[in-house]
Design an enzyme around this catalytic site. Structure first.
Site, PDB file in Angstrom:
ATOM      1  N   THR A   8     -34.100 -39.875 -11.796  1.00  0.00           N
ATOM      2  CA  THR A   8     -34.772 -39.682 -12.428  1.00  0.00           C
ATOM      3  C   THR A   8     -35.594 -40.619 -13.027  1.00  0.00           C
ATOM      4  O   THR A   8     -35.816 -41.659 -13.415  1.00  0.00           O
ATOM      5  CB  THR A   8     -34.086 -38.456 -13.221  1.00  0.00           C
ATOM      6  OG1 THR A   8     -35.730 -37.454 -13.774  1.00  0.00           O
ATOM      7  CG2 THR A   8     -33.917 -39.386 -14.563  1.00  0.00           C
ATOM      8  N   ASP A   9     -37.093 -40.234 -12.689  1.00  0.00           N
ATOM      9  CA  ASP A   9     -38.331 -40.928 -13.988  1.00  0.00           C
ATOM     10  C   ASP A   9     -38.108 -40.330 -15.306  1.00  0.00           C
ATOM     11  O   ASP A   9     -39.428 -41.932 -16.337  1.00  0.00           O
ATOM     12  CB  ASP A   9     -39.370 -40.347 -13.315  1.00  0.00           C
ATOM     13  CG  ASP A   9     -39.738 -38.875 -13.268  1.00  0.00           C
ATOM     14  OD1 ASP A   9     -38.905 -38.094 -13.904  1.00  0.00           O
ATOM     15  OD2 ASP A   9     -41.371 -38.150 -13.282  1.00  0.00           O
ATOM     16  N   GLU A  10     -37.321 -39.864 -15.473  1.00  0.00           N
ATOM     17  CA  GLU A  10     -36.969 -38.860 -16.881  1.00  0.00           C
ATOM     18  C   GLU A  10     -36.622 -41.035 -17.618  1.00  0.00           C
ATOM     19  O   GLU A  10     -36.886 -41.034 -18.937  1.00  0.00           O
ATOM     20  CB  GLU A  10     -36.359 -38.190 -17.264  1.00  0.00           C
ATOM     21  CG  GLU A  10     -36.973 -37.377 -16.582  1.00  0.00           C
ATOM     22  CD  GLU A  10     -36.401 -35.428 -17.571  1.00  0.00           C
ATOM     23  OE1 GLU A  10     -36.287 -35.519 -18.208  1.00  0.00           O
ATOM     24  OE2 GLU A  10     -37.093 -34.601 -16.993  1.00  0.00           O
ATOM     25  N   TYR A  32     -30.192 -36.436 -22.050  1.00  0.00           N
ATOM     26  CA  TYR A  32     -30.414 -35.791 -20.938  1.00  0.00           C
ATOM     27  C   TYR A  32     -30.853 -37.479 -20.285  1.00  0.00           C
ATOM     28  O   TYR A  32     -30.211 -38.201 -18.940  1.00  0.00           O
ATOM     29  CB  TYR A  32     -31.166 -35.621 -19.973  1.00  0.00           C
ATOM     30  CG  TYR A  32     -30.936 -35.439 -18.395  1.00  0.00           C
ATOM     31  CD1 TYR A  32     -30.311 -35.395 -17.262  1.00  0.00           C
ATOM     32  CD2 TYR A  32     -32.916 -35.363 -17.531  1.00  0.00           C
ATOM     33  CE1 TYR A  32     -30.509 -35.386 -16.523  1.00  0.00           C
ATOM     34  CE2 TYR A  32     -32.771 -35.522 -16.328  1.00  0.00           C
ATOM     35  CZ  TYR A  32     -32.254 -35.906 -15.457  1.00  0.00           C
ATOM     36  OH  TYR A  32     -31.858 -36.106 -14.028  1.00  0.00           O
ATOM     37  N   LYS A  45     -28.611 -40.564 -17.727  1.00  0.00           N
ATOM     38  CA  LYS A  45     -28.812 -40.884 -16.842  1.00  0.00           C
ATOM     39  C   LYS A  45     -29.163 -42.703 -16.744  1.00  0.00           C
ATOM     40  O   LYS A  45     -29.311 -43.664 -15.362  1.00  0.00           O
ATOM     41  CB  LYS A  45     -29.894 -40.057 -15.619  1.00  0.00           C
ATOM     42  CG  LYS A  45     -29.900 -38.310 -15.215  1.00  0.00           C
ATOM     43  CD  LYS A  45     -29.108 -38.699 -14.633  1.00  0.00           C
ATOM     44  CE  LYS A  45     -30.245 -38.707 -13.018  1.00  0.00           C
ATOM     45  NZ  LYS A  45     -28.473 -38.826 -12.076  1.00  0.00           N
TER      46      LYS A  45
HETATM   47  P1  NAD Z   1     -28.660 -29.074 -10.861  1.00  0.00           P
HETATM   48  O1  NAD Z   1     -28.249 -29.584 -12.211  1.00  0.00           O
HETATM   49  O2  NAD Z   1     -29.318 -28.509  -9.439  1.00  0.00           O
HETATM   50  O3  NAD Z   1     -27.304 -29.838  -9.494  1.00  0.00           O
HETATM   51  C1  NAD Z   1     -25.556 -30.165 -10.058  1.00  0.00           C
HETATM   52  C2  NAD Z   1     -25.094 -30.090  -9.591  1.00  0.00           C
HETATM   53  O4  NAD Z   1     -23.585 -31.147  -9.663  1.00  0.00           O
HETATM   54  C3  NAD Z   1     -24.508 -29.255  -9.334  1.00  0.00           C
HETATM   55  O5  NAD Z   1     -23.871 -28.222  -8.109  1.00  0.00           O
HETATM   56  C4  NAD Z   1     -23.056 -29.075 -10.433  1.00  0.00           C
HETATM   57  O6  NAD Z   1     -21.951 -27.963  -9.994  1.00  0.00           O
HETATM   58  C5  NAD Z   1     -22.699 -30.739  -9.883  1.00  0.00           C
HETATM   59  N1  NAD Z   1     -21.438 -30.902 -10.896  1.00  0.00           N
HETATM   60  C6  NAD Z   1     -22.199 -31.380 -11.968  1.00  0.00           C
HETATM   61  N2  NAD Z   1     -20.734 -32.141 -12.918  1.00  0.00           N
HETATM   62  C7  NAD Z   1     -20.244 -32.162 -11.512  1.00  0.00           C
HETATM   63  C8  NAD Z   1     -18.959 -33.416 -11.864  1.00  0.00           C
HETATM   64  N3  NAD Z   1     -18.721 -33.720 -13.198  1.00  0.00           N
HETATM   65  N4  NAD Z   1     -18.078 -33.466 -10.522  1.00  0.00           N
HETATM   66  C9  NAD Z   1     -19.236 -33.038  -9.588  1.00  0.00           C
HETATM   67  N5  NAD Z   1     -19.874 -32.239  -9.289  1.00  0.00           N
HETATM   68  C10 NAD Z   1     -20.809 -31.778 -10.565  1.00  0.00           C
HETATM   69  O7  NAD Z   1     -29.510 -30.947 -10.150  1.00  0.00           O
HETATM   70  P2  NAD Z   1     -30.625 -31.361  -9.716  1.00  0.00           P
HETATM   71  O8  NAD Z   1     -32.076 -30.874 -10.073  1.00  0.00           O
HETATM   72  O9  NAD Z   1     -29.821 -30.645  -8.162  1.00  0.00           O
HETATM   73  O10 NAD Z   1     -30.091 -32.499  -9.533  1.00  0.00           O
HETATM   74  C11 NAD Z   1     -29.760 -33.939  -8.444  1.00  0.00           C
HETATM   75  C12 NAD Z   1     -29.433 -34.582  -9.096  1.00  0.00           C
HETATM   76  O11 NAD Z   1     -30.821 -35.237  -8.873  1.00  0.00           O
HETATM   77  C13 NAD Z   1     -29.092 -35.412 -10.702  1.00  0.00           C
HETATM   78  O12 NAD Z   1     -28.257 -36.285 -10.351  1.00  0.00           O
HETATM   79  C14 NAD Z   1     -30.366 -34.586 -11.347  1.00  0.00           C
HETATM   80  O13 NAD Z   1     -30.779 -36.221 -12.034  1.00  0.00           O
HETATM   81  C15 NAD Z   1     -31.432 -35.805 -10.593  1.00  0.00           C
HETATM   82  N6  NAD Z   1     -33.174 -35.572 -10.562  1.00  0.00           N
HETATM   83  C16 NAD Z   1     -33.333 -34.353 -10.394  1.00  0.00           C
HETATM   84  C17 NAD Z   1     -34.739 -33.316 -10.898  1.00  0.00           C
HETATM   85  C18 NAD Z   1     -35.014 -32.188 -10.455  1.00  0.00           C
HETATM   86  O14 NAD Z   1     -36.229 -31.961 -10.713  1.00  0.00           O
HETATM   87  N7  NAD Z   1     -34.082 -31.413 -10.680  1.00  0.00           N
HETATM   88  C19 NAD Z   1     -35.522 -35.210 -10.085  1.00  0.00           C
HETATM   89  C20 NAD Z   1     -35.229 -36.459 -10.143  1.00  0.00           C
HETATM   90  C21 NAD Z   1     -33.872 -36.133 -10.486  1.00  0.00           C
HETATM   91  O1  DAU Z   2     -38.750 -35.779 -13.741  1.00  0.00           O
HETATM   92  C1  DAU Z   2     -37.937 -35.976 -13.226  1.00  0.00           C
HETATM   93  C2  DAU Z   2     -36.427 -34.414 -14.227  1.00  0.00           C
HETATM   94  O2  DAU Z   2     -37.282 -33.164 -14.354  1.00  0.00           O
HETATM   95  C3  DAU Z   2     -35.244 -34.178 -13.892  1.00  0.00           C
HETATM   96  O3  DAU Z   2     -34.307 -35.145 -13.979  1.00  0.00           O
HETATM   97  C4  DAU Z   2     -34.575 -33.308 -13.857  1.00  0.00           C
HETATM   98  O4  DAU Z   2     -33.365 -32.662 -13.991  1.00  0.00           O
HETATM   99  C5  DAU Z   2     -35.335 -31.732 -13.988  1.00  0.00           C
HETATM  100  O5  DAU Z   2     -34.518 -30.711 -14.824  1.00  0.00           O
HETATM  101  C6  DAU Z   2     -37.020 -32.333 -14.683  1.00  0.00           C
HETATM  102  O6  DAU Z   2     -37.037 -32.157 -16.084  1.00  0.00           O
HETATM  103  P1  DAU Z   2     -37.798 -32.032 -17.080  1.00  0.00           P
HETATM  104  O7  DAU Z   2     -37.859 -31.790 -18.694  1.00  0.00           O
HETATM  105  O8  DAU Z   2     -39.129 -32.104 -16.551  1.00  0.00           O
HETATM  106  O9  DAU Z   2     -37.880 -29.936 -16.033  1.00  0.00           O
HETATM  107  P2  DAU Z   2     -37.802 -28.989 -16.790  1.00  0.00           P
HETATM  108  O10 DAU Z   2     -38.061 -27.291 -15.404  1.00  0.00           O
HETATM  109  O11 DAU Z   2     -37.238 -28.799 -17.896  1.00  0.00           O
HETATM  110  O12 DAU Z   2     -39.621 -28.779 -18.124  1.00  0.00           O
HETATM  111  C7  DAU Z   2     -40.809 -29.155 -16.947  1.00  0.00           C
HETATM  112  C8  DAU Z   2     -41.535 -29.054 -18.595  1.00  0.00           C
HETATM  113  O13 DAU Z   2     -42.142 -27.606 -18.375  1.00  0.00           O
HETATM  114  C9  DAU Z   2     -41.446 -30.250 -19.435  1.00  0.00           C
HETATM  115  O14 DAU Z   2     -42.079 -30.211 -19.897  1.00  0.00           O
HETATM  116  C10 DAU Z   2     -40.855 -28.724 -20.092  1.00  0.00           C
HETATM  117  C11 DAU Z   2     -41.642 -27.047 -19.765  1.00  0.00           C
HETATM  118  N1  DAU Z   2     -40.970 -25.912 -19.641  1.00  0.00           N
HETATM  119  C12 DAU Z   2     -40.044 -26.315 -19.531  1.00  0.00           C
HETATM  120  C13 DAU Z   2     -39.447 -25.254 -19.344  1.00  0.00           C
HETATM  121  C14 DAU Z   2     -37.792 -24.282 -19.081  1.00  0.00           C
HETATM  122  C15 DAU Z   2     -41.853 -24.955 -20.363  1.00  0.00           C
HETATM  123  O15 DAU Z   2     -42.996 -25.208 -20.967  1.00  0.00           O
HETATM  124  N2  DAU Z   2     -41.071 -23.686 -20.546  1.00  0.00           N
HETATM  125  C16 DAU Z   2     -39.892 -23.107 -20.042  1.00  0.00           C
HETATM  126  O16 DAU Z   2     -39.671 -22.376 -19.993  1.00  0.00           O
END
Ligand code: NAD
Ligand code: DAU
Length: 352
Positions: free
Chosen positions: A132-134, A158, A162
C-alpha cells in the site's frame, strides 16, 4: 499455476476473476475467510477446474508446505492481510499476526519451495507482495507524490504492519535472492469491496437512508484507482517486473473526501433518484480518525515508463461502474451486512 493468498477478499477476488478471464492459468486460492473474505465474490467460478479454493491461514506452516509441494506454483501473489485502518486502531493484534507474522511464514515457505527448484523454474519463480501507499506516511498539500524512493513513515498500526511486511520481503530478496516483486498501490474501489471502506460504505448508507459519516473536516486527500486497473498492474508486474524491484501504482485521481462523497451522491441522484431531495443532505461530519493521514498521492511514473502500464478507467467512469454494480447487487450487500459487520458498525460509529 499460481498461488494467490487472500483471493476471497476485495482485490484478491477481482484479481482471481480477471486472471482466469484474461490469462486462464489455474489458481490455488488460499484464504482464511475472515469477516472480509467472501466466497460469494467467487460464485461465478463455481465448477471451474482452473480455480481451487483452500480455506486456511497464511501462518499455518504445514498447510503452506503441503500446498507448495502439491501444486508447485510458478508464482505466489500475496494479497492476504488485515486491511482496514479503523479496525487496526481498535484492535492492532490481528494486523501484526497476519500482516507481519503471516507474511514472514509465507516467505519462509516460499524460500524453501524456491530453493529446491531446479532451473529454469528457479529463475522464473516470483513472489509478488501486494502492498500500500500508506507505508510512506502523510503528505503536505504541496509535497511531491510518493515515489519508490520515498522514505517509509507509517502512521497507523495497519500501515506499520504493512511496512514491516514490505521490509521482510525486501530482506528475503537481498539476503536469500528470493525473486520478489512489491507493488505499493493507492486507494482502490470497485465491485466486491466490503462496506467498511469509504466508497461502498457511503453507497450502502445512502441507499438505506442513513447518515453519510465524513471524518473530521473532510479535507483529507486520497488518490483513487479502479480495482480492475490495479489487477492489470499486478499482472504486468508479475509478467515483466524486475526481481527485487518496487512499483508504485496509482490512478492520478487525487480527491478530497468531501468532494468524493458529494460526487458519489450526485452519481446516485442520477442513477437512483430519491423521491425528493439529494443524497448529499445526509452528509454528516463526525469525529476524526485518530492519527488520520492528511494526504496520499502516488507517482506511478516508474511502472508506466518501465512496464507500459496505465489505468484504463478515469475516476468518473470507474465510479459510475462501481455505483451501478452496487445498485445491481442488493443481494450481495444484504449478505455482508449480517452478523459481524453490524457489530463493527456499532463499535466504530456508535461513539462518534
Ligand atoms: P480485504 O480485507 O478485502 O481482503 C483480505 C483477504 O485476506 C480476505 O479475504 C481475508 O479473509 C484474507 N485473510 C486475512 N487474513 C488472512 C490470513 N491470516 N490467512 C489467509 N487469508 C487471510 O483486503 P483488500 O482491500 O482486498 O486488500 C488486499 C491487499 O491489498 C492487502 O494486502 C492490502 O494491504 C492491499 N491494498 C489494499 C488497498 C485498498 O484500497 N483496498 C490498496 C493498496 C493495497
Ligand atoms: O491507500 C491505500 C489504502 O486505502 C489501503 O492500503 C487500505 O487497505 C484501504 O483500506 C485504504 O485505506 P484508507 O484509510 O484510505 O481507506 P478508507 O476507505 O477507510 O478511508 C478513505 C478515506 O475516507 C480516509 O481519509 C478516511 C475517510 N473516511 C472513511 C470512512 C470509512 C470517512 O471520512 N468516513 C468513513 O466512514
Amino acid at each position: 499455476m499460481i498461488l494467490v493468498t487472500g483471493g476471497a477478499g476485495f482485490i484478491g477476488a477481482n484479481f482471481v476473476l480477471d486472471w482466469i478471464g484474461a490469462v486462464g492459468e489455474p489458481v490455488v486460492n488460499l484464504d482464511k475467510l475472515t469477516y472480509a473474505g467472501n466466497l460469494a465474490n467467487l460464485a461465478s467460478l463455481e465448477g471451474d477446474a482452473r480455480h481451487a479454493f483452500v480455506r486456511g491461514d497464511i501462518s499455518d506452516r504445514p498447510l503452506l508446505a503441503g500446498l507448495l509441494a502439491q501444486h508447485r506454483p510458478r508464482a505466489i501473489v500475496h494479497f492476504a492481510a488485515e486491511s482496514h485502518v479503523d479496525r487496526s486502531i481498535h484492535g492492532p493484534a490481528d494486523f501484526i499476526e497476519t500482516n507481519v507474522v503471516g507474511t514472514f511464514r509465507l516467505l519462509e515457505a516460499a524460500r524453501a519451495h524456491w530453493s529446491a527448484l531446479g532451473e529454469p523454474d528457479k529463475s522464473a519463480f516470483r513472489f509478488l507482495h501486494v502492498s500500500t501507499d500508506e507505508v510512506y506516511g502523510s503528505l503536505g498539500p504541496d509535497d511531491p507524490a510518493f515515489s519508490e524512493t520515498t522514505a517509509y513513515a507509517p502512521n497507523s498500526p495497519y500501515s506499520a504492519s504493512k511496512a514491516g511486511s514490505d521490509h521482510l520481503v525486501r530482506a528475503y530478496h537481498h539476503t536469500y535472492g528470493l525473486p520478489t516483486l512489491v507493488t505499493n498501490c493507492s486507494n482502490n474501489y470497485g465491485p466486491f469491496q466490503f462496506p467498511e471502506k469509504l466508497i461502498p460504505l457511503m453507497i450502502v448508507n445512502a441507499l438505506a437512508g442513513e447518515p453519510l459519516p465524513v471524518y473530521g473536516d473532510g479535507q483529507n486527500v486520497r488518490d483513487w484507482l479502479y480495482v480492475g486497473d490495479h489487477c492489470a498492474a499486478i499482472r504486468r508486474v508479475l509478467e515483466r517486473g524486475r526481481p527485487g524491484e518496487v512499483y508504485n501504482v496509482g490512478g492520478a485521481a487525487e480527491m478530497k473526501n468531501i468532494d468524493l462523497v458529494r460526487n458519489l451522491c450526485a452519481t446516485l441522484d442520477g442513477l437512483r433518484p430519491r423521491a425528493s431531495g439529494t443524497y448529499a443532505e445526509r452528509i454528516t461530519f463526525v469525529k476524526d480518525r485518530p492519527g488520520h493521514d492528511r494526504r496520499y498521492a502516488i507517482d506511478a511514473g516508474k511502472i508506466r515508463r518501465e512496464l507500459g502500464w496505465a489505468p484504463a478507467e478515469t475516476f468518473e467512469t470507474g465510479l459510475r461502474r462501481t455505483v451501478r454494480w452496487y445498485l445491481d447487487h442488493a443481494d450481495w450487500i444484504a449478505g455482508v451486512q449480517s452478523g459481524e459487520y453490524r457489530k463493527w458498525i456499532e463499535r466504530n460509529y456508535g461513539a462518534r
